[in-house]
Write a protein that holds these residues in place. Structure first.
Motif, mmCIF file in Angstrom:
data_model
loop_
_atom_site.group_PDB
_atom_site.id
_atom_site.type_symbol
_atom_site.label_atom_id
_atom_site.label_comp_id
_atom_site.label_asym_id
_atom_site.label_seq_id
_atom_site.Cartn_x
_atom_site.Cartn_y
_atom_site.Cartn_z
ATOM 1 N N ILE A 1 2.501 6.979 5.186
ATOM 2 C CA ILE A 1 1.590 7.050 6.342
ATOM 3 C C ILE A 1 0.613 8.212 6.179
ATOM 4 C CG2 ILE A 1 1.450 7.386 8.851
ATOM 5 C CD1 ILE A 1 2.862 4.853 8.411
ATOM 6 N N ALA A 2 1.157 9.382 5.811
ATOM 7 C CA ALA A 2 0.320 10.579 5.665
ATOM 8 C C ALA A 2 -0.768 10.334 4.625
ATOM 9 C CB ALA A 2 1.174 11.780 5.266
ATOM 10 N N LEU A 3 -0.382 9.627 3.560
ATOM 11 C CA LEU A 3 -1.343 9.325 2.502
ATOM 12 C C LEU A 3 -2.426 8.382 3.004
ATOM 13 C CD1 LEU A 3 -2.034 9.414 -0.577
ATOM 14 C CD2 LEU A 3 -0.644 7.352 -0.805
ATOM 15 N N GLU A 4 -2.008 7.325 3.694
ATOM 16 C CA GLU A 4 -2.989 6.322 4.113
ATOM 17 C C GLU A 4 -3.916 6.842 5.208
ATOM 18 O OE1 GLU A 4 -1.415 2.668 5.623
ATOM 19 O OE2 GLU A 4 -3.238 1.537 5.153
ATOM 20 N N LEU B 1 1.164 15.779 9.138
ATOM 21 C CA LEU B 1 2.362 15.000 8.815
ATOM 22 C C LEU B 1 2.841 15.352 7.400
ATOM 23 C CD1 LEU B 1 4.388 12.834 9.638
ATOM 24 C CD2 LEU B 1 2.788 11.069 8.862
ATOM 25 N N ALA B 2 1.883 15.505 6.477
ATOM 26 C CA ALA B 2 2.240 15.874 5.096
ATOM 27 C C ALA B 2 2.964 17.227 5.078
ATOM 28 C CB ALA B 2 0.985 15.909 4.226
ATOM 29 N N ALA C 1 3.544 13.899 -0.491
ATOM 30 C CA ALA C 1 2.903 14.616 0.625
ATOM 31 C C ALA C 1 1.953 15.690 0.089
ATOM 32 C CB ALA C 1 3.967 15.234 1.533
ATOM 33 N N LYS C 2 2.392 16.439 -0.928
ATOM 34 C CA LYS C 2 1.532 17.467 -1.530
ATOM 35 C C LYS C 2 0.251 16.849 -2.066
ATOM 36 C CE LYS C 2 4.804 20.789 -3.462
ATOM 37 N NZ LYS C 2 5.356 21.311 -4.717
ATOM 38 N N ARG C 3 0.420 15.759 -2.807
ATOM 39 C CA ARG C 3 -0.741 15.114 -3.402
ATOM 40 C C ARG C 3 -1.661 14.521 -2.351
ATOM 41 N NH1 ARG C 3 -0.585 14.751 -9.005
ATOM 42 N NH2 ARG C 3 1.556 15.218 -9.584
ATOM 43 N N SER C 4 -1.098 14.056 -1.235
ATOM 44 C CA SER C 4 -1.975 13.448 -0.223
ATOM 45 C C SER C 4 -2.842 14.537 0.406
ATOM 46 C CB SER C 4 -1.175 12.660 0.812
ATOM 47 O OG SER C 4 -0.562 13.517 1.729
ATOM 48 N N ASN C 5 -2.338 15.772 0.465
ATOM 49 C CA ASN C 5 -3.190 16.889 0.908
ATOM 50 C C ASN C 5 -4.348 17.103 -0.052
ATOM 51 O OD1 ASN C 5 -1.841 17.490 3.238
ATOM 52 N ND2 ASN C 5 -0.650 19.193 2.396
ATOM 53 N N VAL C 6 -4.074 17.045 -1.345
ATOM 54 C CA VAL C 6 -5.122 17.242 -2.352
ATOM 55 C C VAL C 6 -6.134 16.095 -2.286
ATOM 56 C CG1 VAL C 6 -5.583 17.428 -4.826
ATOM 57 C CG2 VAL C 6 -3.548 18.520 -3.872
ATOM 58 N N LEU C 7 -5.632 14.876 -2.097
ATOM 59 C CA LEU C 7 -6.499 13.695 -2.070
ATOM 60 C C LEU C 7 -7.431 13.671 -0.861
ATOM 61 C CD1 LEU C 7 -3.999 10.988 -3.308
ATOM 62 C CD2 LEU C 7 -6.304 11.297 -4.219
ATOM 63 N N ALA C 8 -7.024 14.359 0.195
ATOM 64 C CA ALA C 8 -7.815 14.334 1.431
ATOM 65 C C ALA C 8 -9.241 14.834 1.198
ATOM 66 C CB ALA C 8 -7.122 15.162 2.514
ATOM 67 N N GLY D 1 -4.587 3.170 -0.428
ATOM 68 C CA GLY D 1 -3.611 3.638 0.563
ATOM 69 C C GLY D 1 -2.738 2.499 1.058
ATOM 70 N N MET D 2 -3.387 1.356 1.327
ATOM 71 C CA MET D 2 -2.630 0.220 1.861
ATOM 72 C C MET D 2 -1.676 -0.347 0.808
ATOM 73 S SD MET D 2 -3.884 -3.336 3.486
ATOM 74 C CE MET D 2 -5.391 -2.779 4.283
ATOM 75 N N ALA D 3 -2.168 -0.472 -0.431
ATOM 76 C CA ALA D 3 -1.313 -1.002 -1.504
ATOM 77 C C ALA D 3 -0.107 -0.085 -1.731
ATOM 78 C CB ALA D 3 -2.124 -1.140 -2.789
ATOM 79 N N LEU D 4 -0.343 1.213 -1.697
ATOM 80 C CA LEU D 4 0.756 2.150 -1.905
ATOM 81 C C LEU D 4 1.739 2.098 -0.743
ATOM 82 C CD1 LEU D 4 -1.230 5.130 -3.450
ATOM 83 C CD2 LEU D 4 0.554 3.792 -4.594
ATOM 84 N N ARG D 5 1.214 1.914 0.484
ATOM 85 C CA ARG D 5 2.125 1.824 1.623
ATOM 86 C C ARG D 5 2.994 0.561 1.533
ATOM 87 N NH1 ARG D 5 1.658 -0.435 6.240
ATOM 88 N NH2 ARG D 5 -0.603 -0.504 6.258
ATOM 89 N N ARG D 6 2.408 -0.522 1.038
ATOM 90 C CA ARG D 6 3.186 -1.753 0.878
ATOM 91 C C ARG D 6 4.303 -1.550 -0.162
ATOM 92 N NH1 ARG D 6 -1.226 -5.224 1.026
ATOM 93 N NH2 ARG D 6 -1.386 -4.906 -1.217
ATOM 94 N N MET D 7 3.940 -0.911 -1.251
ATOM 95 C CA MET D 7 4.928 -0.637 -2.305
ATOM 96 C C MET D 7 6.028 0.287 -1.764
ATOM 97 S SD MET D 7 3.955 0.856 -6.067
ATOM 98 C CE MET D 7 5.225 1.364 -7.224
ATOM 99 N N SER D 8 5.587 1.289 -1.011
ATOM 100 C CA SER D 8 6.516 2.252 -0.443
ATOM 101 C C SER D 8 7.471 1.585 0.555
ATOM 102 C CB SER D 8 5.719 3.372 0.232
ATOM 103 O OG SER D 8 6.573 4.262 0.859
#
Lengths: 236, 236
Positions: free
Chosen positions: A38-41, A47-48, A107-114, A123-130
Motif C-alpha cells: 500500500i505504502a508503495l502504491e 506508512l512506510a 518500505a525503505k525503497r518506497s520512500n526513495v521512489l517517492a 504499483g498496482m502490479a506489485l500490489r497484486r503480486m504482494s
C-alpha cells in the motif's frame, strides 16, 4: 502414570504458549507485507516509516520465541515429534523475521521512489503480486497451526504463480528502461521490490515445507515447482 | 559424580561431531563463494554447473546437521549454555545453506550473462567484493570454532566495507545503463549478483552475531554498522 500425564500436558501447554507467539508474529508480518504494498502504491511515506518501526517489534518477538523455545527444551526435555515441533518454532520464527526484513526493505525503497518519476501500472502490479504472497503466507501459517499437509502442499504449488508474475514484471521493467533512460533508476528499485516479494513467496514455501516435515516426517522429495528463476532475456 | 562426568563428556563428544559437520559445510560454502566469482569473471559455464551441483550436497548437509542436533538434544537433554550451543548449530547451518543458495544463484546468472555483452571491469570488481565476503565468512566460522567474540566483532565491522563496495557498483551499473541501453539487461543481472554478494556479507555478520551471543549471552545491542542499504540516486 498420573505423573507422566502431568508432564505431557505441561509440555503441551508450554508449546501452545510459544506457538501463540509465532501466530502473533505471523500476523504482524502479514500486516507488514500488506502495508508495504500500500505504502508503495500510494506513496505514503508515513506508512512506510511505520512499517520500519514495527519491524523492531517483529525482531524482538523472534528473540523472545527463541528464548521461550530454549527454555521449553531445557525444562521439558521433549523428544521425537515433540522436539521436532519445538525446533520448527525456531525455524518458522526465523523465516518470519526474514520476511519482515523484506517488507521493511520495500518500505525503505518506497520512500526513495517517492521522489522519482512514476512507472505506469507498476504499483498496482506489485500490489497484486504482494497480495498473492500475503495469502500464501496466511495459508502457510494456517497449515502450520492445523498441521494440514494438504494446505501446505497447495502453498508450495502457488509459488509458481508468484515466479511467473516476477518474470513478467522483470520484462516489463526492462522495456521501460530501454524506452526511456530516465526510468532506469526507478525501475532498478522496482525490480528489487519485485524480487523481494518473490523471495517472500519462497519463504512462505519454506514454512509450508516445515509443515510437511512435521506432518510426514520427511521434507518434500520432489524439487519445488518453480518458474525460471533467472529470466533469460537478451539485451535490446 | 563419575556418572555426571561421563554424561558431560558424551555431550561434548556429540557436540564436537555435529560442529565438525558445520565446519565441513562452511568449507563447502566458502568454496562455492570463491568459485562463483571465478565462474562469473572467466565465463566458465562448466564451473558454474559444478557449483549448482555442489549446492545439493550443501543442502543435504544442513538436513543432516539438523537431524544430528535434534538427536543430541533428545539424547543428552542439554541445558543453559550447552543447549544454546546446540541451537546455534542449527542457526548457523541454516545461514550457511542460504549463502550456498546465493552462490548457486550467482552461478545461474553467470551462465545467462555469458551470452551478453561484457561490462568493463564488472567481473573483477565483483570478484574483489566476493573475496572480501569470503574472508568474512572464513573469519566468522573461525570465530565460532574458537568462541572468539573479538574476531566476531571485527567481522561485523567489515560488513560496512562490503556495503560501500555494493553502493559504488550500483552507481557504476546505473551509469553503464544510461550510457548505452544495450547494457541494461547485463547490468540488471550484474546488479543482482552484487546484491547477492552484499547479502552474503550480511549472513557472515549473522554468524558473527551468533558467536557474540554464545560468548556473552547477549546479542549485540548497537545497531550493526551499516552503509546506506538503499542508495539514493536520482534518475538522469
Amino acid at each position: 502414570m498420573n505423573n507422566e500425564r502431568h508432564i505431557l500436558s505441561a509440555f503441551d501447554r508450554d508449546l501452545e504458549t510459544v506457538q501463540a507467539l509465532v501466530v502473533k508474529m505471523g500476523g504482524m508480518v502479514e500486516s507488514a507485507i500488506h502495508d508495504a504494498a500500500i505504502a508503495l502504491e500510494t506513496r505514503d511515506g508515513e506508512l512506510a516509516d511505520d512499517i520500519r518501526r514495527r519491524d523492531k517489534a517483529i525482531d524482538a518477538l523472534e528473540h523472545q520465541i527463541n528464548e521461550e523455545a530454549a527454555r521449553l527444551i531445557a525444562l521439558r526435555a521433549p523428544r521425537a515429534t515433540d522436539l521436532r515441533m519445538v525446533l520448527s518454532v525456531i525455524k518458522i520464527s526465523h523465516i518470519l523475521e526474514r520476511v519482515g526484513d523484506y517488507a521493511k526493505n520495500i518500505a525503505k525503497r518506497s520512500n526513495v521512489l517517492a521522489d522519482m518519476p512514476a512507472i505506469d501500472g507498476a504499483g498496482m502490479a506489485l500490489r497484486r503480486m504482494s497480495a498473492t504472497v500475503e495469502a500464501m503466507m496466511k495459508d502457510a501459517l494456517d497449515s502450520y497451526i492445523q498441521r494440514d499437509a494438504a494446505l501446505a502442499a497447495d502453498v508450495r504449488k502457488r509459488d509458481l504463480e508468484v515466479d511467473q508474475m516476477y518474470n513478467a514484471l522483470f520484462r516489463e521493467f526492462l522495456t521501460h528502461m530501454m524506452e526511456d533512460p530516465r526510468n532506469i533508476t526507478a525501475c532498478m528499485h522496482l525490480h528489487f521490490i519485485a524480487k523481494n516479494i518473490e523471495r517472500m513467496g519462497d519463504h512462505a514455501t519454506g514454512i509450508a515445507e516445515q509443515v510437511i516435515y512435521l506432518a510426514t516426517g520427511e521434507l518434500p522429495e520432489d524439487p519445488r515447482p518453480k518458474g525460471e528463476s533467472v529470466p533469460r532475456m537478451e539485451g535490446a
